[in-house]
Design a protein around this motif. Structure first.
Motif, PDB file in Angstrom:
ATOM      1  N   LEU A 250      -2.814  11.947  -4.411  1.00  0.00           N
ATOM      2  CA  LEU A 250      -4.044  12.718  -4.262  1.00  0.00           C
ATOM      3  C   LEU A 250      -5.170  11.832  -3.737  1.00  0.00           C
ATOM      4  O   LEU A 250      -5.947  12.235  -2.863  1.00  0.00           O
ATOM      5  CB  LEU A 250      -4.437  13.344  -5.607  1.00  0.00           C
ATOM      6  CG  LEU A 250      -5.748  14.156  -5.611  1.00  0.00           C
ATOM      7  CD1 LEU A 250      -5.655  15.329  -4.640  1.00  0.00           C
ATOM      8  CD2 LEU A 250      -6.076  14.638  -7.024  1.00  0.00           C
ATOM      9  N   GLY A 251      -5.233  10.602  -4.256  1.00  0.00           N
ATOM     10  CA  GLY A 251      -6.242   9.660  -3.791  1.00  0.00           C
ATOM     11  C   GLY A 251      -6.072   9.340  -2.317  1.00  0.00           C
ATOM     12  O   GLY A 251      -7.055   9.215  -1.576  1.00  0.00           O
ATOM     13  N   TYR A 252      -4.817   9.242  -1.871  1.00  0.00           N
ATOM     14  CA  TYR A 252      -4.551   8.992  -0.454  1.00  0.00           C
ATOM     15  C   TYR A 252      -5.072  10.143   0.399  1.00  0.00           C
ATOM     16  O   TYR A 252      -5.681   9.921   1.450  1.00  0.00           O
ATOM     17  CB  TYR A 252      -3.055   8.804  -0.222  1.00  0.00           C
ATOM     18  CG  TYR A 252      -2.685   8.819   1.240  1.00  0.00           C
ATOM     19  CD1 TYR A 252      -2.971   7.716   2.065  1.00  0.00           C
ATOM     20  CD2 TYR A 252      -2.084   9.928   1.825  1.00  0.00           C
ATOM     21  CE1 TYR A 252      -2.657   7.744   3.403  1.00  0.00           C
ATOM     22  CE2 TYR A 252      -1.773   9.959   3.166  1.00  0.00           C
ATOM     23  CZ  TYR A 252      -2.057   8.862   3.955  1.00  0.00           C
ATOM     24  OH  TYR A 252      -1.746   8.890   5.294  1.00  0.00           O
ATOM     25  N   LEU A 253      -4.832  11.390  -0.058  1.00  0.00           N
ATOM     26  CA  LEU A 253      -5.289  12.549   0.700  1.00  0.00           C
ATOM     27  C   LEU A 253      -6.801  12.575   0.815  1.00  0.00           C
ATOM     28  O   LEU A 253      -7.359  12.909   1.868  1.00  0.00           O
ATOM     29  CB  LEU A 253      -4.786  13.839   0.040  1.00  0.00           C
ATOM     30  CG  LEU A 253      -3.276  14.088   0.122  1.00  0.00           C
ATOM     31  CD1 LEU A 253      -2.895  15.321  -0.684  1.00  0.00           C
ATOM     32  CD2 LEU A 253      -2.828  14.244   1.573  1.00  0.00           C
ATOM     33  N   LEU A 254      -7.485  12.184  -0.262  1.00  0.00           N
ATOM     34  CA  LEU A 254      -8.946  12.190  -0.248  1.00  0.00           C
ATOM     35  C   LEU A 254      -9.508  11.082   0.641  1.00  0.00           C
ATOM     36  O   LEU A 254     -10.593  11.236   1.215  1.00  0.00           O
ATOM     37  CB  LEU A 254      -9.473  12.036  -1.679  1.00  0.00           C
ATOM     38  CG  LEU A 254      -9.196  13.211  -2.633  1.00  0.00           C
ATOM     39  CD1 LEU A 254      -9.634  12.862  -4.045  1.00  0.00           C
ATOM     40  CD2 LEU A 254      -9.900  14.477  -2.145  1.00  0.00           C
ATOM     41  N   ALA A 255      -8.783   9.963   0.719  1.00  0.00           N
ATOM     42  CA  ALA A 255      -9.272   8.822   1.519  1.00  0.00           C
ATOM     43  C   ALA A 255      -8.395   8.585   2.748  1.00  0.00           C
ATOM     44  O   ALA A 255      -8.279   7.465   3.244  1.00  0.00           O
ATOM     45  CB  ALA A 255      -9.307   7.572   0.646  1.00  0.00           C
TER      46      ALA A 255
ATOM     47  N   LEU B 176       0.822  -1.210   0.000  1.00  0.00           N
ATOM     48  CA  LEU B 176       0.000   0.000   0.000  1.00  0.00           C
ATOM     49  C   LEU B 176       0.855   1.259   0.000  1.00  0.00           C
ATOM     50  O   LEU B 176       0.583   2.211  -0.731  1.00  0.00           O
ATOM     51  CB  LEU B 176      -0.925   0.000   1.221  1.00  0.00           C
ATOM     52  CG  LEU B 176      -2.156  -0.906   1.159  1.00  0.00           C
ATOM     53  CD1 LEU B 176      -2.864  -0.936   2.506  1.00  0.00           C
ATOM     54  CD2 LEU B 176      -3.112  -0.429   0.078  1.00  0.00           C
ATOM     55  N   ARG B 177       1.900   1.243   0.818  1.00  0.00           N
ATOM     56  CA  ARG B 177       2.777   2.414   0.900  1.00  0.00           C
ATOM     57  C   ARG B 177       3.429   2.704  -0.453  1.00  0.00           C
ATOM     58  O   ARG B 177       3.506   3.857  -0.902  1.00  0.00           O
ATOM     59  CB  ARG B 177       3.839   2.188   1.967  1.00  0.00           C
ATOM     60  CG  ARG B 177       4.678   3.427   2.263  1.00  0.00           C
ATOM     61  CD  ARG B 177       5.660   3.171   3.397  1.00  0.00           C
ATOM     62  NE  ARG B 177       4.969   2.931   4.658  1.00  0.00           N
ATOM     63  CZ  ARG B 177       4.920   1.760   5.268  1.00  0.00           C
ATOM     64  NH1 ARG B 177       5.523   0.709   4.743  1.00  0.00           N
ATOM     65  NH2 ARG B 177       4.270   1.622   6.407  1.00  0.00           N
ATOM     66  N   ALA B 178       3.892   1.659  -1.122  1.00  0.00           N
ATOM     67  CA  ALA B 178       4.530   1.835  -2.420  1.00  0.00           C
ATOM     68  C   ALA B 178       3.533   2.302  -3.479  1.00  0.00           C
ATOM     69  O   ALA B 178       3.827   3.185  -4.283  1.00  0.00           O
ATOM     70  CB  ALA B 178       5.184   0.523  -2.856  1.00  0.00           C
ATOM     71  N   ALA B 179       2.325   1.699  -3.460  1.00  0.00           N
ATOM     72  CA  ALA B 179       1.324   2.046  -4.466  1.00  0.00           C
ATOM     73  C   ALA B 179       0.836   3.486  -4.296  1.00  0.00           C
ATOM     74  O   ALA B 179       0.640   4.200  -5.293  1.00  0.00           O
ATOM     75  CB  ALA B 179       0.147   1.071  -4.386  1.00  0.00           C
ATOM     76  N   LEU B 180       0.654   3.920  -3.074  1.00  0.00           N
ATOM     77  CA  LEU B 180       0.107   5.253  -2.829  1.00  0.00           C
ATOM     78  C   LEU B 180       1.119   6.367  -3.099  1.00  0.00           C
ATOM     79  O   LEU B 180       0.730   7.527  -3.266  1.00  0.00           O
ATOM     80  CB  LEU B 180      -0.388   5.349  -1.385  1.00  0.00           C
ATOM     81  CG  LEU B 180      -1.615   4.485  -1.060  1.00  0.00           C
ATOM     82  CD1 LEU B 180      -1.892   4.496   0.434  1.00  0.00           C
ATOM     83  CD2 LEU B 180      -2.836   4.972  -1.825  1.00  0.00           C
ATOM     84  N   GLY B 181       2.374   6.031  -3.150  1.00  0.00           N
ATOM     85  CA  GLY B 181       3.372   7.058  -3.431  1.00  0.00           C
ATOM     86  C   GLY B 181       3.921   7.006  -4.846  1.00  0.00           C
ATOM     87  O   GLY B 181       4.848   7.753  -5.178  1.00  0.00           O
ATOM     88  N   ARG B 182       3.334   6.144  -5.674  1.00  0.00           N
ATOM     89  CA  ARG B 182       3.905   5.912  -7.002  1.00  0.00           C
ATOM     90  C   ARG B 182       3.642   7.071  -7.965  1.00  0.00           C
ATOM     91  O   ARG B 182       4.514   7.456  -8.747  1.00  0.00           O
ATOM     92  CB  ARG B 182       3.358   4.602  -7.574  1.00  0.00           C
ATOM     93  CG  ARG B 182       3.995   4.189  -8.893  1.00  0.00           C
ATOM     94  CD  ARG B 182       3.622   2.775  -9.258  1.00  0.00           C
ATOM     95  NE  ARG B 182       4.153   1.822  -8.283  1.00  0.00           N
ATOM     96  CZ  ARG B 182       3.516   0.759  -7.845  1.00  0.00           C
ATOM     97  NH1 ARG B 182       2.276   0.529  -8.247  1.00  0.00           N
ATOM     98  NH2 ARG B 182       4.074  -0.059  -6.985  1.00  0.00           N
ATOM     99  N   THR B 183       2.448   7.640  -7.927  1.00  0.00           N
ATOM    100  CA  THR B 183       2.099   8.710  -8.863  1.00  0.00           C
ATOM    101  C   THR B 183       1.438   9.862  -8.118  1.00  0.00           C
ATOM    102  O   THR B 183       0.988   9.715  -6.973  1.00  0.00           O
ATOM    103  CB  THR B 183       1.132   8.200  -9.952  1.00  0.00           C
ATOM    104  OG1 THR B 183      -0.115   7.843  -9.341  1.00  0.00           O
ATOM    105  CG2 THR B 183       1.714   6.991 -10.692  1.00  0.00           C
ATOM    106  N   LEU B 184       1.356  10.997  -8.795  1.00  0.00           N
ATOM    107  CA  LEU B 184       0.695  12.160  -8.204  1.00  0.00           C
ATOM    108  C   LEU B 184      -0.776  11.880  -7.965  1.00  0.00           C
ATOM    109  O   LEU B 184      -1.347  12.278  -6.935  1.00  0.00           O
ATOM    110  CB  LEU B 184       0.856  13.370  -9.141  1.00  0.00           C
ATOM    111  CG  LEU B 184       0.172  14.666  -8.675  1.00  0.00           C
ATOM    112  CD1 LEU B 184       0.752  15.115  -7.340  1.00  0.00           C
ATOM    113  CD2 LEU B 184       0.329  15.759  -9.735  1.00  0.00           C
ATOM    114  N   LEU B 185      -1.415  11.169  -8.891  1.00  0.00           N
ATOM    115  CA  LEU B 185      -2.834  10.834  -8.742  1.00  0.00           C
ATOM    116  C   LEU B 185      -3.050   9.911  -7.541  1.00  0.00           C
ATOM    117  O   LEU B 185      -4.031  10.058  -6.805  1.00  0.00           O
ATOM    118  CB  LEU B 185      -3.352  10.167 -10.022  1.00  0.00           C
ATOM    119  CG  LEU B 185      -4.869   9.915 -10.085  1.00  0.00           C
ATOM    120  CD1 LEU B 185      -5.633  11.234  -9.981  1.00  0.00           C
ATOM    121  CD2 LEU B 185      -5.225   9.176 -11.377  1.00  0.00           C
TER     122      LEU B 185
END
Length: 350
Positions: free
Chosen positions: A264-269, A252-261
């Motif tokens: 952004l999705g992490y910030l929203l959720a 999860l940590r790697a996936a959430l930091g992979r792209t700007l989108l």
């Protein structure tokens, strides 16, 4: 006041992590008091820096510290009466403490606990019980490492011990109990497991509901309140679950930091992800209880940080507060009064 004795010399990180963990417990459990055992040169300078903890603690100097690589027989021979581990256990035996917690050598802690406290009447071997997070809440799994291989009677004893713990900690009047097996069908599995199932059905105890066999995926589902197995498979299941939780967290940590989108999705959720991280935090369920002894001993993971060690101490606190020892003794008395009937029934079905 609930008094807990602490082996401050156990674990991978030394007394500093242990004392910081105790400070967290003190903030959350104001009626907790501590007897801290360790070498004065290693512990006292740290304790002096924590006046809140020092105020509610009694420090006792110990000359010897059991090493993590000591063999149990060696630790028992060389560490009796002098080590911080032995003295912490002995405080429970003497009534100076209500429970003991150590992050030290598991084999040495078990050997010393059995030698010092002894097992309850009719219990041949103690078991290590772990609190397991599930989709339904929490369950208890035992044994997770104390007894490698177990006969049918020992598995039945583990079921009784685990049910009493679930009754006390989870406030469940009649906990459901399952035997871990390679399938749920009655014809499957080792003879010891099938025999234990027959004995539990015949005993028909009011203090538990015997569910039958459960499989590995039932542990996480929370199919039953108590999962019973022997220590070899139980320890593998525990380490696999801990490793899988860390693996998913890394994914999860790697996936959430992979792209700007993704960021952004992490910030929203963020709130949802924080809740998930909380549920997957293995520190929250740190602590294995040695069940079947004439006293309460809790083993913390040696690599635990401050929060992890605090969780193990709070587990010991809850074991005392909820009266697990007394309820276990009562349940064992009920079962062993019926044991000849249970054994006769099991023999006739064999």
């Amino acid at each position: 006041m609930i008094r807990i004795s602490i082996d401050a010399m156990g674990g991978d990180h030394g007394p500093e992590v242990i004392l910081q963990g105790l400070l967290r417990v003190a903030e959350r459990r104001p009626d907790a008091r501590f007897q801290i055992f360790g070498h004065e040169d290693a512990v006292l300078p740290l304790l002096e820096q924590l006046p809140r903890l020092k105020e509610i603690s009694n420090f006792i100097h110990s000359e010897v510290a059991v090493r993590m690589d000591d063999k149990p027989s060696q630790a028992l021979r060389q560490g009796r009466w002098k080590s911080s581990m032995w003295k912490a256990i002995e405080a429970v035996k003497s009534g100076e403490a209500d429970a003991c917690v150590s992050a030290g050598n598991t084999g040495a802690l078990m050997a010393m606990s059995k030698f010092c406290l002894r097992t309850m009447a009719d219990i041949e071997r103690p078991a290590i019980a772990a609190i397991w997070p599930t989709l339904r809440g929490e369950s208890i799994v035992l044994d997770v490492g104390a007894t490698i291989g177990a006969d049918a009677q020992q598995l039945v004893d583990f079921a009784i011990l685990g049910a009493a713990m679930a009754n006390a900690l989870f406030d469940i009047e009649q906990p459901t109990v399952g035997l871990l097996n390679v399938g749920v069908e009655e014809i499957k599995g080792q003879e010891e497991v099938k025999e234990a199932g027959r004995m539990l059905r015949e005993a028909n105890l009011e203090t538990m509901h015997y569910h039958g066999f459960v499989e590995g995926d039932d542990i996480g589902k929370g199919t039953v309140d108590v999962v019973v197995t022997e220590g070899f498979s139980g320890n593998i299941a525990l380490k696999t679950a801990e490793g899988t939780a860390r693996q998913i967290a890394e994914y999860l940590r790697a996936a959430l930091g992979r792209t700007l989108l993704a960021r952004l999705g992490y910030l929203l959720a963020r709130e949802a992800f924080e809740s998930l991280r909380e549920k997957m935090d293995v520190r929250k369920t740190n602590g294995g209880v040695f069940l079947g002894l004439k006293g309460i001993v809790v083993k913390s993971h040696g690599a635990a940080d401050e929060e992890g060690f605090a969780a193990a101490v709070e587990l010991a606190y809850e074991m005392v507060r909820s009266g697990v020892f007394e309820k276990t003794r009562s349940t064992l008395d009920i079962y062993h009064a019926r044991r000849p009937v249970a054994l006769a029934g099991a023999a006739s079905n064999a």
